[in-house]
Design a protein around this motif. Structure first.
Motif, PDB file in Angstrom:
ATOM      1  N   CYS A   1     -33.598  -9.341  41.874  1.00 24.11           N
ATOM      2  CA  CYS A   1     -32.553  -8.927  42.814  1.00 24.11           C
ATOM      3  C   CYS A   1     -31.260  -8.571  42.087  1.00 24.11           C
ATOM      4  O   CYS A   1     -30.312  -8.100  42.701  1.00 24.11           O
ATOM      5  CB  CYS A   1     -32.320  -9.986  43.873  1.00 24.11           C
ATOM      6  N   VAL A   2     -31.239  -8.799  40.784  1.00 26.89           N
ATOM      7  CA  VAL A   2     -30.096  -8.439  39.950  1.00 26.89           C
ATOM      8  C   VAL A   2     -30.542  -8.479  38.493  1.00 26.89           C
ATOM      9  O   VAL A   2     -31.475  -9.212  38.145  1.00 26.89           O
ATOM     10  CB  VAL A   2     -28.903  -9.402  40.182  1.00 26.89           C
TER      11      VAL A   2
ATOM     12  N   VAL B   1     -30.779  -2.411  42.851  1.00 28.84           N
ATOM     13  CA  VAL B   1     -30.227  -3.745  42.580  1.00 28.84           C
ATOM     14  C   VAL B   1     -29.142  -3.612  41.514  1.00 28.84           C
ATOM     15  O   VAL B   1     -29.192  -2.708  40.679  1.00 28.84           O
ATOM     16  CB  VAL B   1     -31.321  -4.749  42.127  1.00 28.84           C
ATOM     17  N   PRO B   2     -28.143  -4.483  41.532  1.00 29.92           N
ATOM     18  CA  PRO B   2     -27.046  -4.366  40.575  1.00 29.92           C
ATOM     19  C   PRO B   2     -27.437  -4.758  39.154  1.00 29.92           C
ATOM     20  O   PRO B   2     -28.318  -5.585  38.937  1.00 29.92           O
ATOM     21  CB  PRO B   2     -25.986  -5.334  41.117  1.00 29.92           C
TER      22      PRO B   2
ATOM     23  N   LEU C   1     -24.064 -13.343  41.245  1.00 34.48           N
ATOM     24  CA  LEU C   1     -24.171 -14.023  42.545  1.00 34.48           C
ATOM     25  C   LEU C   1     -23.354 -13.300  43.607  1.00 34.48           C
ATOM     26  O   LEU C   1     -23.810 -13.133  44.750  1.00 34.48           O
ATOM     27  CB  LEU C   1     -23.701 -15.472  42.418  1.00 34.48           C
ATOM     28  N   LYS C   2     -22.173 -12.855  43.244  1.00 29.17           N
ATOM     29  CA  LYS C   2     -21.330 -12.121  44.205  1.00 29.17           C
ATOM     30  C   LYS C   2     -21.968 -10.796  44.598  1.00 29.17           C
ATOM     31  O   LYS C   2     -21.929 -10.401  45.765  1.00 29.17           O
ATOM     32  CB  LYS C   2     -19.944 -11.886  43.613  1.00 29.17           C
ATOM     33  N   MET C   3     -22.566 -10.110  43.626  1.00 25.79           N
ATOM     34  CA  MET C   3     -23.187  -8.820  43.929  1.00 25.79           C
ATOM     35  C   MET C   3     -24.456  -8.988  44.760  1.00 25.79           C
ATOM     36  O   MET C   3     -24.727  -8.163  45.634  1.00 25.79           O
ATOM     37  CB  MET C   3     -23.480  -8.057  42.637  1.00 25.79           C
ATOM     38  N   ILE C   4     -25.201 -10.035  44.510  1.00 28.90           N
ATOM     39  CA  ILE C   4     -26.379 -10.298  45.337  1.00 28.90           C
ATOM     40  C   ILE C   4     -25.958 -10.457  46.793  1.00 28.90           C
ATOM     41  O   ILE C   4     -26.595  -9.923  47.699  1.00 28.90           O
ATOM     42  CB  ILE C   4     -27.134 -11.556  44.847  1.00 28.90           C
ATOM     43  N   SER C   5     -24.867 -11.168  47.029  1.00 37.42           N
ATOM     44  CA  SER C   5     -24.417 -11.411  48.399  1.00 37.42           C
ATOM     45  C   SER C   5     -23.921 -10.128  49.083  1.00 37.42           C
ATOM     46  O   SER C   5     -23.859 -10.058  50.297  1.00 37.42           O
ATOM     47  CB  SER C   5     -23.311 -12.478  48.425  1.00 37.42           C
TER      48      SER C   5
END
Length: 141
Positions: A60-61, A96-97, A131-135
């Protein structure tokens, strides 16, 4: 998914340790893929995505960890630009980032300052950014 370099291993070990510390605190499952150097980070990420994008274990990242240390030739400038541009491209083409956790430094003192010294810990910061980008990514479960 952490993608790290073999080159400058002692520095990358510190970055990866900080990254994993944060991911473990937040109970985020992770694994590591190793590529030879910073220039190969983008290929490693794109190749991994292509092999896993339809599988249950797709990331996811991506967190790219590397270190480019300035030497006496323009090689530093070429590698830094290529890695930066490559990660920008990955962020534009992958769903995904990709987080930029690559140190671009002049000397060991700057490495030390960025792996737990006065400038913080860039491995931990890369994980927090992930974590911030996943959110913020609606397509990521």
């Amino acid at each position: 998914m952490i993608v790290r370099t073999e080159w400058n291993a002692a520095t990358i070990d510190k970055l990866e340790e900080g990254c994993k510390k944060i991911l473990d605190e937040y109970k985020v499952k992770h694994m590591t893929v190793t590529v030879p150097g910073a220039f190969e980070l983008t290929f490693g990420i794109k190749n991994y995505w292509e092999q896993h994008k339809y599988k249950d274990d797709k990331p996811c990242v991506f967190i790219a960890l590397g270190c480019v240390l300035r030497g006496d030739t323009p090689h530093f400038d070429y590698v830094c630009k290529a890695v930066t541009d490559g990660i920008v491209q990955l962020n534009l083409i992958l769903p995904v980032p990709t987080i930029f956790g690559v140190l671009t430094v002049d000397n060991q003192q700057q490495i030390d300052e960025r792996t737990g010294g006065k400038h913080g810990h860039k491995g931990e910061e890369a994980a927090i950014t992930a974590l911030k980008m996943i959110s913020k990514s609606p397509q990521i479960p």
